[in-house]
Write an enzyme that holds these catalytic residues in place. Sequence first.
Site, mmCIF file in Angstrom:
data_model
loop_
_atom_site.group_PDB
_atom_site.id
_atom_site.type_symbol
_atom_site.label_atom_id
_atom_site.label_comp_id
_atom_site.label_asym_id
_atom_site.label_seq_id
_atom_site.Cartn_x
_atom_site.Cartn_y
_atom_site.Cartn_z
ATOM 1 N N GLY A 44 0.783 -1.236 0.000
ATOM 2 C CA GLY A 44 0.000 0.000 0.000
ATOM 3 C C GLY A 44 0.813 1.283 0.000
ATOM 4 O O GLY A 44 0.374 2.297 -0.531
ATOM 5 N N ASP A 60 0.549 3.542 4.445
ATOM 6 C CA ASP A 60 -0.551 4.126 3.692
ATOM 7 C C ASP A 60 -1.691 4.570 4.608
ATOM 8 O O ASP A 60 -2.176 5.687 4.518
ATOM 9 C CB ASP A 60 -1.066 3.136 2.621
ATOM 10 C CG ASP A 60 -1.352 1.742 3.177
ATOM 11 O OD1 ASP A 60 -1.166 1.510 4.394
ATOM 12 O OD2 ASP A 60 -1.748 0.858 2.388
ATOM 13 N N ASP A 104 -5.653 2.034 10.458
ATOM 14 C CA ASP A 104 -7.066 1.701 10.679
ATOM 15 C C ASP A 104 -7.223 1.308 12.147
ATOM 16 O O ASP A 104 -7.326 2.168 13.017
ATOM 17 C CB ASP A 104 -7.435 0.583 9.697
ATOM 18 C CG ASP A 104 -8.903 0.221 9.707
ATOM 19 O OD1 ASP A 104 -9.690 0.918 10.337
ATOM 20 O OD2 ASP A 104 -9.279 -0.782 9.071
ATOM 21 N N LYS A 134 -7.751 6.589 10.370
ATOM 22 C CA LYS A 134 -9.187 6.559 10.725
ATOM 23 C C LYS A 134 -9.268 6.603 12.243
ATOM 24 O O LYS A 134 -9.223 5.548 12.886
ATOM 25 C CB LYS A 134 -9.826 5.249 10.239
ATOM 26 C CG LYS A 134 -9.797 5.025 8.744
ATOM 27 C CD LYS A 134 -10.488 3.693 8.423
ATOM 28 C CE LYS A 134 -10.244 3.238 7.026
ATOM 29 N NZ LYS A 134 -10.706 1.856 6.770
ATOM 30 N N PHE A 166 -14.350 2.144 4.302
ATOM 31 C CA PHE A 166 -13.316 1.471 3.507
ATOM 32 C C PHE A 166 -12.986 2.317 2.290
ATOM 33 O O PHE A 166 -13.857 2.632 1.485
ATOM 34 C CB PHE A 166 -13.761 0.066 3.093
ATOM 35 C CG PHE A 166 -12.599 -0.760 2.632
ATOM 36 C CD1 PHE A 166 -11.764 -1.390 3.554
ATOM 37 C CD2 PHE A 166 -12.295 -0.871 1.279
ATOM 38 C CE1 PHE A 166 -10.650 -2.117 3.129
ATOM 39 C CE2 PHE A 166 -11.192 -1.598 0.850
ATOM 40 C CZ PHE A 166 -10.374 -2.227 1.773
ATOM 41 N N VAL A 167 -11.711 2.703 2.181
ATOM 42 C CA VAL A 167 -11.303 3.606 1.102
ATOM 43 C C VAL A 167 -10.330 2.920 0.143
ATOM 44 O O VAL A 167 -9.652 1.953 0.514
ATOM 45 C CB VAL A 167 -10.682 4.913 1.658
ATOM 46 C CG1 VAL A 167 -11.696 5.693 2.473
ATOM 47 C CG2 VAL A 167 -9.436 4.634 2.494
ATOM 48 N N ASP A 211 -5.972 -0.761 -1.705
ATOM 49 C CA ASP A 211 -6.687 -1.671 -2.603
ATOM 50 C C ASP A 211 -7.937 -2.267 -1.978
ATOM 51 O O ASP A 211 -8.118 -2.255 -0.758
ATOM 52 C CB ASP A 211 -5.768 -2.840 -2.998
ATOM 53 C CG ASP A 211 -5.618 -3.846 -1.857
ATOM 54 O OD1 ASP A 211 -5.255 -3.435 -0.729
ATOM 55 O OD2 ASP A 211 -5.889 -5.045 -2.082
ATOM 56 N N ARG A 258 -5.397 0.222 -6.591
ATOM 57 C CA ARG A 258 -4.188 0.894 -6.080
ATOM 58 C C ARG A 258 -3.737 2.004 -7.020
ATOM 59 O O ARG A 258 -3.135 2.985 -6.604
ATOM 60 C CB ARG A 258 -3.029 -0.108 -5.949
ATOM 61 C CG ARG A 258 -3.205 -1.146 -4.852
ATOM 62 C CD ARG A 258 -1.882 -1.867 -4.608
ATOM 63 N NE ARG A 258 -2.037 -3.141 -3.926
ATOM 64 C CZ ARG A 258 -2.163 -3.285 -2.613
ATOM 65 N NH1 ARG A 258 -2.166 -2.238 -1.817
ATOM 66 N NH2 ARG A 258 -2.289 -4.487 -2.082
HETATM 67 P P1 IMP Z 1 -4.757 -1.870 10.688
HETATM 68 O O1 IMP Z 1 -3.817 -2.944 11.151
HETATM 69 O O2 IMP Z 1 -6.178 -2.198 11.021
HETATM 70 O O3 IMP Z 1 -4.367 -0.481 11.146
HETATM 71 O O4 IMP Z 1 -4.736 -1.906 9.109
HETATM 72 C C1 IMP Z 1 -3.683 -1.445 8.373
HETATM 73 C C2 IMP Z 1 -3.671 -2.039 6.995
HETATM 74 O O5 IMP Z 1 -4.978 -2.476 6.563
HETATM 75 C C3 IMP Z 1 -3.252 -1.004 5.998
HETATM 76 O O6 IMP Z 1 -1.863 -1.021 5.807
HETATM 77 C C4 IMP Z 1 -4.020 -1.380 4.750
HETATM 78 O O7 IMP Z 1 -3.282 -2.314 4.005
HETATM 79 C C5 IMP Z 1 -5.265 -2.054 5.259
HETATM 80 N N1 IMP Z 1 -6.424 -1.139 5.314
HETATM 81 C C6 IMP Z 1 -7.000 -0.603 6.412
HETATM 82 N N2 IMP Z 1 -8.031 0.177 6.098
HETATM 83 C C7 IMP Z 1 -8.111 0.163 4.750
HETATM 84 C C8 IMP Z 1 -8.990 0.822 3.808
HETATM 85 O O8 IMP Z 1 -9.898 1.587 4.139
HETATM 86 N N3 IMP Z 1 -8.745 0.543 2.500
HETATM 87 C C9 IMP Z 1 -7.747 -0.296 2.071
HETATM 88 N N4 IMP Z 1 -6.909 -0.903 2.932
HETATM 89 C C10 IMP Z 1 -7.086 -0.680 4.248
#
Ligand code: IMP
Length: 183
Positions: free
Chosen positions: A48, A104, A107, A135, A156-157, A163, A169
């Site tokens: 990403g 990137d 979340d 987020k 979800f973006v 992606d 992407r």
């Molecule tokens: P986390 O571990 O929940 O913070 O997620 C991080 C990873 O999830 C990011 O590096 C992205 O690859 C993926 N991700 C989280 N939210 C999104 C979204 O809204 N769109 C696409 N990929 C996401």
Amino acid sequence: MDAADLSQDLSEVLHTREAIDQRLVELAAQIDSDYAGRDLLLVGVLNGAVMVMADLSRSLKSHCTMDWMAISSYGSGTKSSGVVRILKDLTTDISGKHVLIVEDILDTGLTLSYLVHNLKSREPASIEVMTMFRKPEAATTDVDVKYVGFDIPNKFVIGYGLDYAGRYRNLRDVGVLSPHVYE
Ligand code: IMP
């Protein structure tokens, strides 16, 4: 591709390519000043962060080196699996180096919290995090992030490296994926 090429799949455009470019120039200026006189190693999180790494690094006025890690946390869905695995490790030894992780999106924070913990154990001189998107409402884990591009809603973006099932992407802008695509 641009948002106009994908209007069916996007319910909303959040940030245009121009807004992203402008924000990256501001962040790069801050990073240049914070790391003045120090060697900076950017660690990009594949896949990403490819776009943000390319654009951020070229917006810097100072030298930097780059390395990459690949981590899996999502699979092909739109919710975090909670399971983090290293798929590709760094090729350089980061001990004694000033490391800036380039991500990137933040979340839940699970991926970055795992990564920071993992890289700290390798004894870098310093370690900080930059994420292009965050987020705030989705955070379940506290991660100390020094540089944030934009805070975005808990949706979800896609685009600018982000992606859904491997696609989107290469969209220049960032937008909310229409639920009809994944429901
Ligand atoms: P986390 O571990 O929940 O913070 O997620 C991080 C990873 O999830 C990011 O590096 C992205 O690859 C993926 N991700 C989280 N939210 C999104 C979204 O809204 N769109 C696409 N990929 C996401």
